[in-house]
Design an enzyme around this catalytic site. Structure first.
Site, short mmCIF file in Angstrom:
data_model
loop_
_atom_site.label_atom_id
_atom_site.label_comp_id
_atom_site.label_asym_id
_atom_site.label_seq_id
_atom_site.Cartn_x
_atom_site.Cartn_y
_atom_site.Cartn_z
CB THR A 194 32.43 51.16 6.47
OG1 THR A 194 33.16 52.10 7.27
CG2 THR A 194 31.13 50.79 7.17
CE1 TYR A 198 46.87 62.16 10.62
CE2 TYR A 198 48.48 62.54 12.37
CZ TYR A 198 47.48 61.77 11.81
OH TYR A 198 47.08 60.61 12.44
CE LYS A 240 43.55 61.38 12.65
NZ LYS A 240 42.43 60.40 12.66
CB ILE A 247 34.75 49.83 12.51
CG1 ILE A 247 34.27 49.12 13.78
CG2 ILE A 247 36.16 50.37 12.69
CD1 ILE A 247 34.96 47.78 14.01
CE LYS A 296 41.35 46.21 0.92
NZ LYS A 296 42.79 46.58 0.99
CG ASP A 351 34.87 58.74 0.19
OD1 ASP A 351 35.33 59.37 1.16
OD2 ASP A 351 35.19 58.98 -0.99
CG ASN A 363 40.36 53.37 12.27
OD1 ASN A 363 41.33 53.56 12.98
ND2 ASN A 363 40.45 52.74 11.10
#
Length: 251
Positions: free
Chosen positions: A31, A140, A144, A6, A36, A52, A75
């Site tokens: 990922t 944007y 998408k 993901i 974190k 990235d 995602n």
């Protein structure tokens, strides 16, 4: 044990999806640009990797470290809400490089494996803003919508090879970082013509009344796409998203 990779797991939809797949007993490769590990439950089934989607070397290293992958969830993304007239060229490039070309790059990284094994699932998370025109999110939305078009064609190309492809379309969610991520790119509050439109948009981001999409809705939609061979190409995630997708399908 199946494995899901993901992208964009540091918060919001990606984080919730990683948690759900872990709960279901999958091996999760979560990922994010800045890993974190402490934001996810400790588990022997969890691998956290830097990735990235705008960096080819980063993609290559992450996929090599991940090993065998059964499901890819694209995602990772970035938002910006700004009038088309005023959007900075660098911001427009960043939107397409992250949302569109980043998705394409990870797809290209996994497809040889999936095609050769005649199996695998690719799930691309886009947005219900692609279903109807809205102000201030034109670029944007275009980034998408391009992923929607790419995914539709990919589904046709991959069908002979047994690879499933899906689009998950979330609605408006107060639980994501879209608003905070979009704010640094905001332009036009000093423009008398655009100011009322922008202030209305900011208010709508903060409005939690009415139907909205929760991160858990998106995680559930992704889970369905990953595990249900009869799932449709396009899956709405969230009460408002279901309504939008239904309206978009009407003549």
């Amino acid at each position: 044990m199946p494995t899901v990779l993901i992208t964009g797991c540091s918060s919001g939809f990606g984080l919730e999806t990683a948690k759900l797949f872990l709960e279901k007993g999958w091996h999760v490769v979560a990922t994010m640009r800045q890993p974190k590990a402490d934001i996810l439950p400790a588990s022997a089934n969890l691998t956290v990797l830097p990735l990235d989607v705008t960096d080819p070397d980063s993609i290559s290293k992450a996929f090599e470290q991940a090993g065998a992958i059964d499901v890819l969830v694209n995602n990772a993304g970035i938002g910006a809400a700004v009038p088309i007239e005023l959007i900075e060229p660098d911001t427009a490039r960043l939107l397409f490089e992250t949302n569109t070309l980043g998705t394409l790059a990870t797809i290209q990284a996994i497809l040889p494996r999936f095609r050769q094994s005649r199996s695998g699932t690719i799930i691309n998370v886009t947005s219900t803003v692609t279903l109807k025109p809205l102000p201030l999110v034109g670029v944007y939305r275009a980034s998408k919508a391009a992923v929607n078009a790419l995914t539709e064609s990919l589904a046709v190309e991959m069908k002979p090879f047994g690879v499933r492809v899906h689009i998950v379309l979330p609605g408006r969610s107060p639980e994501t970082s879209f608003g905070s991520n979009a704010m640094p790119h905001l332009r036009g509050l000093d423009n008398a013509d655009y100011k009322p439109m922008i202030e209305g948009m900011i208010a709508s981001f903060r409005d939690e009344s009415g139907p909205v999409t929760h991160a858990s809705d998106v995680a559930a939609a992704i889970w369905r796409a990953a595990t249900d061979p009869s799932a449709p190409l396009k899956i709405a995630a969230g009460e408002d998203a279901v309504q939008w997708l239904s309206e978009a399908g009407r003549p």
